[in-house]
Design an enzyme around this catalytic site. Structure first.
Site, PDB file in Angstrom:
ATOM      1  N   GLY A  10       3.209   0.118   2.654  1.00 47.82           N
ATOM      2  CA  GLY A  10       1.993  -0.625   2.317  1.00 47.82           C
ATOM      3  C   GLY A  10       1.861  -0.848   0.816  1.00 47.82           C
ATOM      4  N   ASN A  35       0.668  -3.145   8.953  1.00 47.37           N
ATOM      5  CA  ASN A  35       0.083  -3.947   7.870  1.00 47.37           C
ATOM      6  C   ASN A  35       1.029  -4.056   6.672  1.00 47.37           C
ATOM      7  OD1 ASN A  35      -2.059  -5.568   7.020  1.00 47.37           O
ATOM      8  ND2 ASN A  35      -2.887  -3.946   5.731  1.00 47.37           N
ATOM      9  N   ASP A  58       4.816   5.947  14.019  1.00 54.31           N
ATOM     10  CA  ASP A  58       3.356   5.966  13.978  1.00 54.31           C
ATOM     11  C   ASP A  58       2.897   7.383  13.643  1.00 54.31           C
ATOM     12  OD1 ASP A  58       0.532   5.881  14.908  1.00 54.31           O
ATOM     13  OD2 ASP A  58       1.161   3.882  15.550  1.00 54.31           O
ATOM     14  N   PHE A  80      -0.947   7.942   3.044  1.00 52.66           N
ATOM     15  CA  PHE A  80      -1.537   6.618   2.806  1.00 52.66           C
ATOM     16  C   PHE A  80      -1.873   5.917   4.119  1.00 52.66           C
ATOM     17  CE2 PHE A  80       1.462   7.029  -0.853  1.00 52.66           C
ATOM     18  CZ  PHE A  80       0.574   6.850  -1.896  1.00 52.66           C
ATOM     19  N   SER A 124     -11.404   7.057  -0.279  1.00 53.68           N
ATOM     20  CA  SER A 124     -11.937   5.826  -0.840  1.00 53.68           C
ATOM     21  C   SER A 124     -13.322   6.044  -1.431  1.00 53.68           C
ATOM     22  CB  SER A 124     -12.033   4.807   0.294  1.00 53.68           C
ATOM     23  OG  SER A 124     -12.829   3.739  -0.087  1.00 53.68           O
ATOM     24  N   TYR A 148     -15.274   2.194   8.463  1.00 52.60           N
ATOM     25  CA  TYR A 148     -14.061   2.532   7.712  1.00 52.60           C
ATOM     26  C   TYR A 148     -14.349   3.735   6.796  1.00 52.60           C
ATOM     27  CZ  TYR A 148     -10.897   2.333   3.692  1.00 52.60           C
ATOM     28  OH  TYR A 148     -10.044   2.668   2.674  1.00 52.60           O
ATOM     29  N   LYS A 152     -12.986   7.749   6.833  1.00 50.21           N
ATOM     30  CA  LYS A 152     -12.393   8.446   5.681  1.00 50.21           C
ATOM     31  C   LYS A 152     -13.148   9.753   5.402  1.00 50.21           C
ATOM     32  CE  LYS A 152      -9.033   5.793   4.303  1.00 50.21           C
ATOM     33  NZ  LYS A 152      -7.661   6.260   4.259  1.00 50.21           N
ATOM     34  N   TYR A 176      -9.946   6.495  -4.220  1.00 54.55           N
ATOM     35  CA  TYR A 176      -9.605   5.311  -5.008  1.00 54.55           C
ATOM     36  C   TYR A 176     -10.822   4.413  -5.136  1.00 54.55           C
ATOM     37  CZ  TYR A 176      -4.945   6.421  -2.971  1.00 54.55           C
ATOM     38  OH  TYR A 176      -3.797   7.016  -2.523  1.00 54.55           O
ATOM     39  N   PHE A 177     -10.960   3.822  -6.305  1.00 55.00           N
ATOM     40  CA  PHE A 177     -11.930   2.737  -6.434  1.00 55.00           C
ATOM     41  C   PHE A 177     -11.182   1.434  -6.064  1.00 55.00           C
ATOM     42  CE2 PHE A 177     -16.061   4.511  -7.576  1.00 55.00           C
ATOM     43  CZ  PHE A 177     -15.723   5.833  -7.460  1.00 55.00           C
TER      44      PHE A 177
HETATM   45  P1  NAD Z   1      -1.953  -0.964   3.321  1.00 56.34           P
HETATM   46  O1  NAD Z   1      -2.548  -1.486   4.576  1.00 56.34           O
HETATM   47  O2  NAD Z   1      -1.193  -1.906   2.469  1.00 56.34           O
HETATM   48  O3  NAD Z   1      -1.038   0.291   3.625  1.00 56.34           O
HETATM   49  C1  NAD Z   1      -1.314   1.175   4.664  1.00 56.34           C
HETATM   50  C2  NAD Z   1      -0.024   1.343   5.452  1.00 56.34           C
HETATM   51  O4  NAD Z   1      -0.256   2.233   6.529  1.00 56.34           O
HETATM   52  C3  NAD Z   1       0.479   0.033   6.054  1.00 56.34           C
HETATM   53  O5  NAD Z   1       1.814  -0.139   5.665  1.00 56.34           O
HETATM   54  C4  NAD Z   1       0.365   0.238   7.553  1.00 56.34           C
HETATM   55  O6  NAD Z   1       1.387  -0.431   8.251  1.00 56.34           O
HETATM   56  C5  NAD Z   1       0.452   1.751   7.659  1.00 56.34           C
HETATM   57  N1  NAD Z   1      -0.194   2.331   8.835  1.00 56.34           N
HETATM   58  C6  NAD Z   1      -1.445   2.115   9.287  1.00 56.34           C
HETATM   59  N2  NAD Z   1      -1.662   2.843  10.384  1.00 56.34           N
HETATM   60  C7  NAD Z   1      -0.521   3.553  10.634  1.00 56.34           C
HETATM   61  C8  NAD Z   1      -0.143   4.477  11.624  1.00 56.34           C
HETATM   62  N3  NAD Z   1      -0.962   4.810  12.615  1.00 56.34           N
HETATM   63  N4  NAD Z   1       1.099   5.002  11.561  1.00 56.34           N
HETATM   64  C9  NAD Z   1       1.960   4.667  10.581  1.00 56.34           C
HETATM   65  N5  NAD Z   1       1.644   3.773   9.613  1.00 56.34           N
HETATM   66  C10 NAD Z   1       0.415   3.226   9.644  1.00 56.34           C
HETATM   67  O7  NAD Z   1      -3.139  -0.299   2.514  1.00 56.34           O
HETATM   68  P2  NAD Z   1      -3.144   0.260   1.039  1.00 56.34           P
HETATM   69  O8  NAD Z   1      -4.013  -0.616   0.224  1.00 56.34           O
HETATM   70  O9  NAD Z   1      -1.773   0.551   0.587  1.00 56.34           O
HETATM   71  O10 NAD Z   1      -3.955   1.607   1.266  1.00 56.34           O
HETATM   72  C11 NAD Z   1      -3.324   2.857   1.436  1.00 56.34           C
HETATM   73  C12 NAD Z   1      -4.375   3.889   1.748  1.00 56.34           C
HETATM   74  O11 NAD Z   1      -5.338   3.919   0.699  1.00 56.34           O
HETATM   75  C13 NAD Z   1      -5.168   3.596   3.015  1.00 56.34           C
HETATM   76  O12 NAD Z   1      -5.398   4.800   3.688  1.00 56.34           O
HETATM   77  C14 NAD Z   1      -6.471   3.006   2.512  1.00 56.34           C
HETATM   78  O13 NAD Z   1      -7.534   3.272   3.388  1.00 56.34           O
HETATM   79  C15 NAD Z   1      -6.646   3.755   1.203  1.00 56.34           C
HETATM   80  N6  NAD Z   1      -7.446   3.012   0.230  1.00 56.34           N
HETATM   81  C16 NAD Z   1      -7.062   1.758  -0.156  1.00 56.34           C
HETATM   82  C17 NAD Z   1      -7.847   1.052  -1.062  1.00 56.34           C
HETATM   83  C18 NAD Z   1      -7.486  -0.347  -1.496  1.00 56.34           C
HETATM   84  O14 NAD Z   1      -8.353  -1.035  -2.031  1.00 56.34           O
HETATM   85  N7  NAD Z   1      -6.264  -0.804  -1.290  1.00 56.34           N
HETATM   86  C19 NAD Z   1      -8.991   1.643  -1.599  1.00 56.34           C
HETATM   87  C20 NAD Z   1      -9.344   2.914  -1.190  1.00 56.34           C
HETATM   88  C21 NAD Z   1      -8.554   3.612  -0.277  1.00 56.34           C
HETATM   89  N1  UFG Z   2     -15.916 -10.256  -2.654  1.00 57.09           N
HETATM   90  C1  UFG Z   2     -16.379 -11.558  -2.681  1.00 57.09           C
HETATM   91  N2  UFG Z   2     -15.662 -12.489  -1.991  1.00 57.09           N
HETATM   92  C2  UFG Z   2     -14.553 -12.200  -1.286  1.00 57.09           C
HETATM   93  C3  UFG Z   2     -14.079 -10.847  -1.271  1.00 57.09           C
HETATM   94  C4  UFG Z   2     -14.810  -9.912  -1.971  1.00 57.09           C
HETATM   95  O1  UFG Z   2     -17.381 -11.870  -3.283  1.00 57.09           O
HETATM   96  O2  UFG Z   2     -13.968 -13.096  -0.668  1.00 57.09           O
HETATM   97  C5  UFG Z   2     -16.660  -9.256  -3.427  1.00 57.09           C
HETATM   98  C6  UFG Z   2     -17.243  -8.140  -2.570  1.00 57.09           C
HETATM   99  O3  UFG Z   2     -18.468  -8.520  -2.027  1.00 57.09           O
HETATM  100  C7  UFG Z   2     -17.296  -6.992  -3.575  1.00 57.09           C
HETATM  101  C8  UFG Z   2     -16.097  -7.249  -4.490  1.00 57.09           C
HETATM  102  O4  UFG Z   2     -15.757  -8.624  -4.310  1.00 57.09           O
HETATM  103  O5  UFG Z   2     -18.465  -7.111  -4.354  1.00 57.09           O
HETATM  104  C9  UFG Z   2     -14.893  -6.390  -4.137  1.00 57.09           C
HETATM  105  O6  UFG Z   2     -14.611  -6.552  -2.750  1.00 57.09           O
HETATM  106  P1  UFG Z   2     -13.264  -6.023  -2.092  1.00 57.09           P
HETATM  107  O7  UFG Z   2     -13.276  -6.444  -0.662  1.00 57.09           O
HETATM  108  O8  UFG Z   2     -12.104  -6.428  -2.923  1.00 57.09           O
HETATM  109  O9  UFG Z   2     -13.394  -4.453  -2.248  1.00 57.09           O
HETATM  110  P2  UFG Z   2     -14.464  -3.437  -1.656  1.00 57.09           P
HETATM  111  O10 UFG Z   2     -15.097  -2.769  -2.820  1.00 57.09           O
HETATM  112  O11 UFG Z   2     -15.352  -4.057  -0.660  1.00 57.09           O
HETATM  113  O12 UFG Z   2     -13.550  -2.425  -0.865  1.00 57.09           O
HETATM  114  C10 UFG Z   2     -12.311  -2.007  -1.406  1.00 57.09           C
HETATM  115  C11 UFG Z   2     -11.334  -1.728  -0.267  1.00 57.09           C
HETATM  116  C12 UFG Z   2     -11.689  -0.485   0.462  1.00 57.09           C
HETATM  117  C13 UFG Z   2     -11.885   0.627  -0.504  1.00 57.09           C
HETATM  118  C14 UFG Z   2     -12.910   0.263  -1.560  1.00 57.09           C
HETATM  119  C15 UFG Z   2     -13.020   1.360  -2.564  1.00 57.09           C
HETATM  120  O13 UFG Z   2     -11.339  -2.789   0.670  1.00 57.09           O
HETATM  121  O14 UFG Z   2     -10.610  -0.146   1.314  1.00 57.09           O
HETATM  122  O15 UFG Z   2     -12.503  -0.914  -2.216  1.00 57.09           O
HETATM  123  O16 UFG Z   2     -14.009   1.070  -3.467  1.00 57.09           O
HETATM  124  F1  UFG Z   2     -12.275   1.713   0.149  1.00 57.09           F
END
Ligand code: NAD
Ligand code: UFG
Length: 339
Positions: A10, A35, A58, A80, A124, A148, A152, A176-177
Protein backbone atom coordinates in the site's frame (compact mmCIF):
# COMPACT_ATOMS: atom_id res chain seq x y z
CA UNK A 1 16.17 -7.07 11.73
CA UNK A 2 13.66 -9.16 9.78
CA UNK A 3 10.51 -7.06 9.53
CA UNK A 4 7.09 -8.03 8.24
CA UNK A 5 4.97 -5.24 6.78
CA UNK A 6 1.30 -6.19 6.62
CA UNK A 7 -0.33 -4.00 3.97
CA UNK A 8 3.20 -3.59 2.64
CA UNK A 9 2.33 -2.86 -1.00
CA UNK A 10 0.00 0.00 0.00
CA UNK A 11 0.84 3.68 -0.02
CA UNK A 12 2.59 4.01 3.35
CA UNK A 13 3.84 0.40 3.47
CA UNK A 14 5.67 0.58 0.14
CA UNK A 15 7.42 3.83 1.05
CA UNK A 16 8.39 2.41 4.44
CA UNK A 17 9.71 -0.76 2.81
CA UNK A 18 12.20 1.24 0.75
CA UNK A 19 13.61 3.13 3.73
CA UNK A 20 13.80 0.02 5.93
CA UNK A 21 15.57 -1.90 3.18
CA UNK A 22 18.01 0.97 2.69
CA UNK A 23 18.68 0.88 6.44
CA UNK A 24 19.81 -2.75 6.20
CA UNK A 25 16.63 -4.39 7.42
CA UNK A 26 15.31 -7.48 5.73
CA UNK A 27 11.79 -6.58 4.67
CA UNK A 28 8.92 -8.96 3.84
CA UNK A 29 5.66 -7.53 2.53
CA UNK A 30 2.36 -9.25 3.26
CA UNK A 31 -0.70 -7.97 1.40
CA UNK A 32 -3.93 -9.25 -0.12
CA UNK A 33 -3.72 -6.54 -2.82
CA UNK A 34 -7.28 -5.30 -2.22
CA UNK A 35 -6.09 -1.71 -2.36
CA UNK A 36 -2.65 -1.92 -3.97
CA UNK A 37 -0.83 -3.47 -6.89
CA UNK A 38 2.05 -5.91 -7.30
CA UNK A 39 3.34 -3.49 -9.94
CA UNK A 40 4.58 -1.28 -7.08
CA UNK A 41 7.34 -3.82 -6.41
CA UNK A 42 8.33 -3.77 -10.05
CA UNK A 43 8.58 0.02 -9.96
CA UNK A 44 10.77 -0.10 -6.83
CA UNK A 45 12.98 -2.72 -8.44
CA UNK A 46 13.31 -0.80 -11.70
CA UNK A 47 14.04 2.54 -10.06
CA UNK A 48 16.17 1.53 -7.09
CA UNK A 49 17.23 -2.03 -7.83
CA UNK A 50 15.64 -3.25 -4.58
CA UNK A 51 14.20 -6.73 -4.77
CA UNK A 52 11.48 -6.80 -2.12
CA UNK A 53 9.75 -10.05 -1.15
CA UNK A 54 5.96 -10.16 -1.21
CA UNK A 55 3.69 -12.79 0.29
CA UNK A 56 0.19 -12.43 -1.13
CA UNK A 57 -2.07 -13.20 1.80
CA UNK A 58 -4.83 -11.91 4.01
CA UNK A 59 -4.24 -10.91 7.63
CA UNK A 60 -7.44 -12.77 8.45
CA UNK A 61 -5.61 -15.95 7.40
CA UNK A 62 -3.77 -16.69 10.67
CA UNK A 63 -2.12 -19.87 9.39
CA UNK A 64 -0.46 -18.18 6.40
CA UNK A 65 0.62 -15.31 8.64
CA UNK A 66 2.13 -17.73 11.15
CA UNK A 67 3.94 -19.63 8.37
CA UNK A 68 5.31 -16.37 7.00
CA UNK A 69 6.53 -15.19 10.42
CA UNK A 70 8.27 -18.54 10.85
CA UNK A 71 9.68 -18.87 7.37
CA UNK A 72 11.32 -15.44 7.37
CA UNK A 73 12.31 -15.50 11.06
CA UNK A 74 10.50 -12.23 11.62
CA UNK A 75 11.56 -10.11 14.62
CA UNK A 76 9.07 -7.25 14.31
CA UNK A 77 5.83 -6.45 12.52
CA UNK A 78 4.53 -3.14 11.20
CA UNK A 79 0.79 -3.52 10.82
CA UNK A 80 -0.34 -1.26 7.97
CA UNK A 81 -2.99 -3.63 6.58
CA UNK A 82 -6.40 -2.09 6.92
CA UNK A 83 -9.26 -0.48 5.08
CA UNK A 84 -9.10 3.31 5.30
CA UNK A 85 -12.00 4.98 3.53
CA UNK A 86 -14.08 7.04 5.93
CA UNK A 87 -16.94 7.21 3.38
CA UNK A 88 -17.02 3.47 2.78
CA UNK A 89 -16.87 2.78 6.51
CA UNK A 90 -20.09 4.76 6.97
CA UNK A 91 -21.97 2.67 4.39
CA UNK A 92 -20.27 -0.65 5.28
CA UNK A 93 -19.24 -0.50 8.94
CA UNK A 94 -19.24 -4.29 9.36
CA UNK A 95 -16.62 -4.67 6.64
CA UNK A 96 -14.36 -2.25 8.55
CA UNK A 97 -14.68 -4.01 11.89
CA UNK A 98 -14.25 -7.40 10.25
CA UNK A 99 -11.12 -6.41 8.35
CA UNK A 100 -9.42 -3.99 10.73
CA UNK A 101 -10.32 -5.48 14.12
CA UNK A 102 -10.52 -9.21 13.29
CA UNK A 103 -7.45 -8.80 11.07
CA UNK A 104 -5.51 -7.54 14.10
CA UNK A 105 -6.84 -10.36 16.31
CA UNK A 106 -5.55 -12.80 13.70
CA UNK A 107 -2.16 -11.09 13.57
CA UNK A 108 -1.82 -11.16 17.37
CA UNK A 109 -2.69 -14.85 17.38
CA UNK A 110 -0.03 -15.60 14.77
CA UNK A 111 2.57 -13.45 16.52
CA UNK A 112 1.85 -15.12 19.87
CA UNK A 113 2.23 -18.55 18.28
CA UNK A 114 5.76 -17.74 17.09
CA UNK A 115 6.65 -15.53 20.07
CA UNK A 116 7.18 -12.34 18.08
CA UNK A 117 6.16 -9.49 20.35
CA UNK A 118 7.38 -6.31 18.69
CA UNK A 119 4.67 -4.41 16.84
CA UNK A 120 4.10 -1.00 15.32
CA UNK A 121 0.46 -0.23 14.59
CA UNK A 122 -0.82 2.26 12.00
CA UNK A 123 -3.49 4.21 13.78
CA UNK A 124 -5.04 7.48 12.82
CA UNK A 125 -5.77 10.98 14.05
CA UNK A 126 -9.38 10.06 13.25
CA UNK A 127 -9.58 8.35 16.66
CA UNK A 128 -9.66 11.78 18.36
CA UNK A 129 -12.81 12.99 16.60
CA UNK A 130 -13.86 16.64 16.82
CA UNK A 131 -11.10 18.40 18.79
CA UNK A 132 -11.80 19.58 22.31
CA UNK A 133 -8.56 21.59 22.14
CA UNK A 134 -5.71 22.15 19.70
CA UNK A 135 -3.07 21.04 19.00
CA UNK A 136 -4.22 17.49 19.73
CA UNK A 137 -1.94 15.63 22.12
CA UNK A 138 -1.99 11.88 22.79
CA UNK A 139 -4.13 12.32 25.93
CA UNK A 140 -6.90 14.07 24.03
CA UNK A 141 -10.25 12.24 24.46
CA UNK A 142 -10.93 9.65 21.78
CA UNK A 143 -14.31 10.11 20.11
CA UNK A 144 -14.16 8.95 16.50
CA UNK A 145 -16.80 10.46 14.22
CA UNK A 146 -16.95 7.49 11.85
CA UNK A 147 -16.77 3.66 11.87
CA UNK A 148 -13.28 3.68 10.34
CA UNK A 149 -12.00 5.67 13.32
CA UNK A 150 -14.00 3.48 15.71
CA UNK A 151 -12.35 0.37 14.24
CA UNK A 152 -8.90 1.91 14.76
CA UNK A 153 -9.73 2.85 18.34
CA UNK A 154 -10.94 -0.67 19.02
CA UNK A 155 -7.64 -2.08 17.75
CA UNK A 156 -5.73 0.41 19.91
CA UNK A 157 -7.64 -0.75 22.99
CA UNK A 158 -7.00 -4.41 22.17
CA UNK A 159 -3.27 -3.75 21.82
CA UNK A 160 -3.16 -1.69 25.00
CA UNK A 161 -4.87 -4.50 26.93
CA UNK A 162 -2.49 -7.01 25.39
CA UNK A 163 0.56 -5.11 26.62
CA UNK A 164 -1.03 -4.78 30.08
CA UNK A 165 -1.67 -8.51 30.29
CA UNK A 166 1.82 -9.37 29.01
CA UNK A 167 4.36 -6.57 29.61
CA UNK A 168 6.94 -8.25 27.40
CA UNK A 169 5.07 -6.97 24.33
CA UNK A 170 6.68 -3.93 22.72
CA UNK A 171 4.07 -1.84 20.93
CA UNK A 172 4.16 1.60 19.39
CA UNK A 173 0.85 2.91 18.13
CA UNK A 174 1.49 5.66 15.60
CA UNK A 175 -1.40 8.05 15.01
CA UNK A 176 -0.85 9.45 11.55
CA UNK A 177 -2.26 12.80 10.62
CA UNK A 178 -2.50 13.38 6.82
CA UNK A 179 0.40 11.84 4.88
CA UNK A 180 0.89 13.14 1.34
CA UNK A 181 3.46 13.11 -1.46
CA UNK A 182 5.70 10.34 -2.65
CA UNK A 183 9.25 9.02 -2.87
CA UNK A 184 11.70 11.25 -4.72
CA UNK A 185 13.00 8.60 -7.07
CA UNK A 186 10.19 6.08 -7.65
CA UNK A 187 6.83 6.68 -9.28
CA UNK A 188 4.82 5.18 -6.48
CA UNK A 189 2.30 7.29 -4.61
CA UNK A 190 -1.13 7.43 -3.07
CA UNK A 191 -2.92 5.54 -5.83
CA UNK A 192 -5.81 3.55 -4.37
CA UNK A 193 -7.36 0.70 -6.33
CA UNK A 194 -10.86 1.69 -5.23
CA UNK A 195 -12.44 5.13 -5.29
CA UNK A 196 -10.15 7.96 -4.23
CA UNK A 197 -11.54 9.90 -1.27
CA UNK A 198 -8.56 11.84 0.01
CA UNK A 199 -7.82 15.39 -1.01
CA UNK A 200 -4.56 14.89 -2.90
CA UNK A 201 -5.53 11.79 -4.92
CA UNK A 202 -8.65 13.77 -5.92
CA UNK A 203 -6.57 16.81 -6.90
CA UNK A 204 -4.59 14.46 -9.16
CA UNK A 205 -7.83 13.16 -10.69
CA UNK A 206 -8.79 16.74 -11.48
CA UNK A 207 -5.39 17.27 -13.14
CA UNK A 208 -5.87 14.05 -15.12
CA UNK A 209 -9.31 15.38 -16.09
CA UNK A 210 -10.97 12.27 -14.65
CA UNK A 211 -12.88 14.60 -12.35
CA UNK A 212 -14.01 17.98 -13.71
CA UNK A 213 -13.88 20.00 -10.56
CA UNK A 214 -12.65 19.61 -6.99
CA UNK A 215 -15.46 19.77 -4.48
CA UNK A 216 -14.53 21.50 -1.25
CA UNK A 217 -16.56 19.80 1.43
CA UNK A 218 -17.91 22.54 3.65
CA UNK A 219 -17.28 26.28 3.73
CA UNK A 220 -18.99 26.91 7.05
CA UNK A 221 -16.55 25.36 9.52
CA UNK A 222 -15.39 27.53 12.37
CA UNK A 223 -11.95 28.02 10.78
CA UNK A 224 -10.09 31.02 9.27
CA UNK A 225 -11.75 30.63 5.84
CA UNK A 226 -14.58 28.19 6.64
CA UNK A 227 -12.89 25.13 5.08
CA UNK A 228 -11.54 22.11 6.98
CA UNK A 229 -8.05 22.22 8.48
CA UNK A 230 -5.65 19.26 8.53
CA UNK A 231 -2.04 18.53 9.44
CA UNK A 232 -0.43 17.34 6.18
CA UNK A 233 2.83 15.46 6.62
CA UNK A 234 5.32 14.43 3.94
CA UNK A 235 5.27 10.67 3.44
CA UNK A 236 9.05 10.25 3.80
CA UNK A 237 8.96 12.11 7.12
CA UNK A 238 6.20 9.77 8.26
CA UNK A 239 8.32 6.81 7.17
CA UNK A 240 11.24 8.09 9.26
CA UNK A 241 8.86 8.03 12.22
CA UNK A 242 8.61 4.24 11.81
CA UNK A 243 12.39 3.86 11.85
CA UNK A 244 12.51 5.94 15.02
CA UNK A 245 9.77 3.79 16.59
CA UNK A 246 11.65 0.59 15.72
CA UNK A 247 14.78 1.98 17.33
CA UNK A 248 12.82 2.94 20.41
CA UNK A 249 11.43 -0.58 20.74
CA UNK A 250 14.92 -2.07 20.80
CA UNK A 251 15.18 -0.90 24.40
CA UNK A 252 11.62 -0.30 25.54
CA UNK A 253 8.62 -2.52 26.13
CA UNK A 254 4.96 -1.72 26.87
CA UNK A 255 2.41 0.34 24.97
CA UNK A 256 3.28 3.77 23.57
CA UNK A 257 0.98 6.00 21.54
CA UNK A 258 2.57 8.73 19.45
CA UNK A 259 1.20 11.34 17.02
CA UNK A 260 2.98 11.68 13.70
CA UNK A 261 2.24 15.10 12.26
CA UNK A 262 3.95 18.44 11.68
CA UNK A 263 2.04 20.40 14.31
CA UNK A 264 0.74 22.84 11.71
CA UNK A 265 -2.72 22.88 10.12
CA UNK A 266 -3.73 24.14 6.67
CA UNK A 267 -7.23 24.71 5.34
CA UNK A 268 -8.44 23.14 2.09
CA UNK A 269 -8.38 26.58 0.45
CA UNK A 270 -4.80 27.20 1.62
CA UNK A 271 -3.82 23.81 0.20
CA UNK A 272 -5.35 24.59 -3.19
CA UNK A 273 -3.65 27.99 -3.28
CA UNK A 274 -0.28 26.50 -2.32
CA UNK A 275 -0.61 23.61 -4.79
CA UNK A 276 -1.45 26.02 -7.59
CA UNK A 277 1.31 28.50 -6.81
CA UNK A 278 4.23 26.10 -6.30
CA UNK A 279 3.28 23.98 -9.30
CA UNK A 280 1.93 26.64 -11.60
CA UNK A 281 -1.29 24.73 -12.31
CA UNK A 282 -4.97 25.56 -11.93
CA UNK A 283 -7.30 23.43 -9.82
CA UNK A 284 -10.92 24.38 -10.51
CA UNK A 285 -13.08 24.02 -7.41
CA UNK A 286 -16.57 24.57 -6.10
CA UNK A 287 -18.10 24.41 -2.63
CA UNK A 288 -20.25 21.45 -1.64
CA UNK A 289 -21.93 20.50 1.64
CA UNK A 290 -19.83 19.10 4.50
CA UNK A 291 -18.79 15.47 4.13
CA UNK A 292 -20.26 13.04 6.64
CA UNK A 293 -17.71 11.87 9.23
CA UNK A 294 -15.38 14.88 8.79
CA UNK A 295 -14.11 17.01 11.65
CA UNK A 296 -13.53 20.74 11.31
CA UNK A 297 -9.93 20.98 12.35
CA UNK A 298 -7.15 18.60 13.26
CA UNK A 299 -3.46 19.14 13.87
CA UNK A 300 -1.00 17.39 16.10
CA UNK A 301 0.84 18.21 19.26
CA UNK A 302 4.17 16.71 18.21
CA UNK A 303 6.12 17.02 21.45
CA UNK A 304 5.82 13.37 22.45
CA UNK A 305 7.25 12.17 19.12
CA UNK A 306 10.27 14.39 19.66
CA UNK A 307 10.75 13.50 23.32
CA UNK A 308 10.14 9.76 23.05
CA UNK A 309 11.36 8.91 19.57
CA UNK A 310 13.70 11.82 18.83
CA UNK A 311 11.75 12.33 15.62
CA UNK A 312 10.20 15.36 13.97
CA UNK A 313 8.85 16.17 10.51
CA UNK A 314 11.24 18.21 8.42
CA UNK A 315 9.61 18.95 5.07
CA UNK A 316 7.46 21.96 4.25
CA UNK A 317 4.11 22.11 2.49
CA UNK A 318 5.91 23.41 -0.63
CA UNK A 319 7.99 20.22 -0.77
CA UNK A 320 4.88 18.08 -0.28
CA UNK A 321 2.86 19.84 -3.00
CA UNK A 322 5.76 19.63 -5.44
CA UNK A 323 6.16 15.95 -4.63
CA UNK A 324 2.49 15.25 -5.39
CA UNK A 325 2.83 16.91 -8.79
CA UNK A 326 6.10 15.13 -9.53
CA UNK A 327 4.33 11.80 -9.01
CA UNK A 328 1.59 12.91 -11.40
CA UNK A 329 4.16 13.87 -14.06
CA UNK A 330 6.10 10.59 -13.64
CA UNK A 331 2.86 8.62 -13.97
CA UNK A 332 1.88 10.47 -17.13
CA UNK A 333 5.35 10.00 -18.64
CA UNK A 334 5.50 6.29 -17.83
CA UNK A 335 2.06 5.78 -19.43
CA UNK A 336 3.21 7.56 -22.61
CA UNK A 337 6.27 5.32 -22.71
CA UNK A 338 4.16 2.18 -22.44
CA UNK A 339 1.67 3.07 -25.20
P1 NAD B 1 -3.41 1.58 1.61
O1 NAD B 1 -4.82 1.20 1.35
O2 NAD B 1 -2.63 2.16 0.49
O3 NAD B 1 -2.60 0.36 2.20
C1 NAD B 1 -3.20 -0.60 3.02
C2 NAD B 1 -2.82 -1.96 2.45
O4 NAD B 1 -3.41 -2.97 3.24
C3 NAD B 1 -3.31 -2.16 1.01
O5 NAD B 1 -2.22 -2.55 0.23
C4 NAD B 1 -4.33 -3.28 1.12
O6 NAD B 1 -4.34 -4.09 -0.02
C5 NAD B 1 -3.86 -4.00 2.37
N1 NAD B 1 -4.90 -4.74 3.10
C6 NAD B 1 -6.10 -4.29 3.50
N2 NAD B 1 -6.75 -5.26 4.15
C7 NAD B 1 -5.93 -6.36 4.16
C8 NAD B 1 -6.05 -7.66 4.69
N3 NAD B 1 -7.16 -8.06 5.30
N4 NAD B 1 -5.01 -8.51 4.52
C9 NAD B 1 -3.89 -8.13 3.88
N5 NAD B 1 -3.73 -6.89 3.35
C10 NAD B 1 -4.75 -6.02 3.49
O7 NAD B 1 -3.44 2.57 2.84
P2 NAD B 1 -2.26 3.43 3.45
O8 NAD B 1 -2.57 4.86 3.20
O9 NAD B 1 -0.96 2.89 3.05
O10 NAD B 1 -2.52 3.18 5.00
C11 NAD B 1 -1.81 2.21 5.74
C12 NAD B 1 -2.39 2.16 7.13
O11 NAD B 1 -2.31 3.45 7.73
C13 NAD B 1 -3.87 1.78 7.17
O12 NAD B 1 -4.08 0.94 8.27
C14 NAD B 1 -4.58 3.11 7.36
O13 NAD B 1 -5.79 2.95 8.05
C15 NAD B 1 -3.57 3.87 8.21
N6 NAD B 1 -3.69 5.32 8.05
C16 NAD B 1 -3.58 5.88 6.81
C17 NAD B 1 -3.72 7.26 6.67
C18 NAD B 1 -3.63 7.93 5.32
O14 NAD B 1 -4.07 9.08 5.21
N7 NAD B 1 -3.11 7.29 4.30
C19 NAD B 1 -3.92 8.06 7.80
C20 NAD B 1 -4.02 7.45 9.04
C21 NAD B 1 -3.89 6.07 9.16
N1 UFG C 1 -11.65 17.36 1.13
C1 UFG C 1 -12.36 18.15 0.25
N2 UFG C 1 -12.65 17.61 -0.97
C2 UFG C 1 -12.29 16.37 -1.34
C3 UFG C 1 -11.55 15.56 -0.42
C4 UFG C 1 -11.26 16.11 0.82
O1 UFG C 1 -12.72 19.27 0.53
O2 UFG C 1 -12.61 15.94 -2.46
C5 UFG C 1 -11.30 17.94 2.43
C6 UFG C 1 -11.90 17.19 3.61
O3 UFG C 1 -13.21 17.62 3.86
C7 UFG C 1 -10.89 17.51 4.71
C8 UFG C 1 -9.56 17.62 3.96
O4 UFG C 1 -9.90 17.84 2.60
O5 UFG C 1 -11.18 18.77 5.26
C9 UFG C 1 -8.72 16.35 4.07
O6 UFG C 1 -9.52 15.24 3.67
P1 UFG C 1 -8.90 13.81 3.39
O7 UFG C 1 -10.01 12.93 2.92
O8 UFG C 1 -7.70 13.93 2.53
O9 UFG C 1 -8.38 13.37 4.82
P2 UFG C 1 -9.16 13.13 6.19
O10 UFG C 1 -8.58 14.07 7.18
O11 UFG C 1 -10.62 13.14 6.02
O12 UFG C 1 -8.76 11.64 6.53
C10 UFG C 1 -7.43 11.19 6.31
C11 UFG C 1 -7.46 9.71 5.97
C12 UFG C 1 -7.79 8.88 7.15
C13 UFG C 1 -6.91 9.25 8.29
C14 UFG C 1 -7.00 10.74 8.58
C15 UFG C 1 -6.04 11.10 9.66
O13 UFG C 1 -8.44 9.44 4.98
O14 UFG C 1 -7.54 7.52 6.83
O15 UFG C 1 -6.66 11.46 7.42
O16 UFG C 1 -6.18 12.43 9.99
F1 UFG C 1 -7.26 8.56 9.37
Amino acid sequence: MNILLTGGTGYIGSHTAITLHQNNHNVILYDNLTNSREETLFKIKTSLGLNLKLVIGDVLDTKTLEDTLNKYKINAVIHFAGLKSVDESITQPKKYFENNVNGTHSLIKAMKAVKVKTLIFSSSATVYGEPKYLPIDENHPKNPENPYGASKLKVENILKSLSMSDPSWKIVCLRYFNPIGSHEDVNIGDNPVGTANNLFPIILKVLKKKIKILEIFGKDYDTNDGTGIRDYIYIMDLVEGHLAALNYLKLNSGWHDVNLGTGKGYSVLEIIEKFQSVNNVIIPFKYSPRRKGDVSESYADVRKAKELLGWEARNSLDVMCKSVLKYFVLEQTSKKNVF
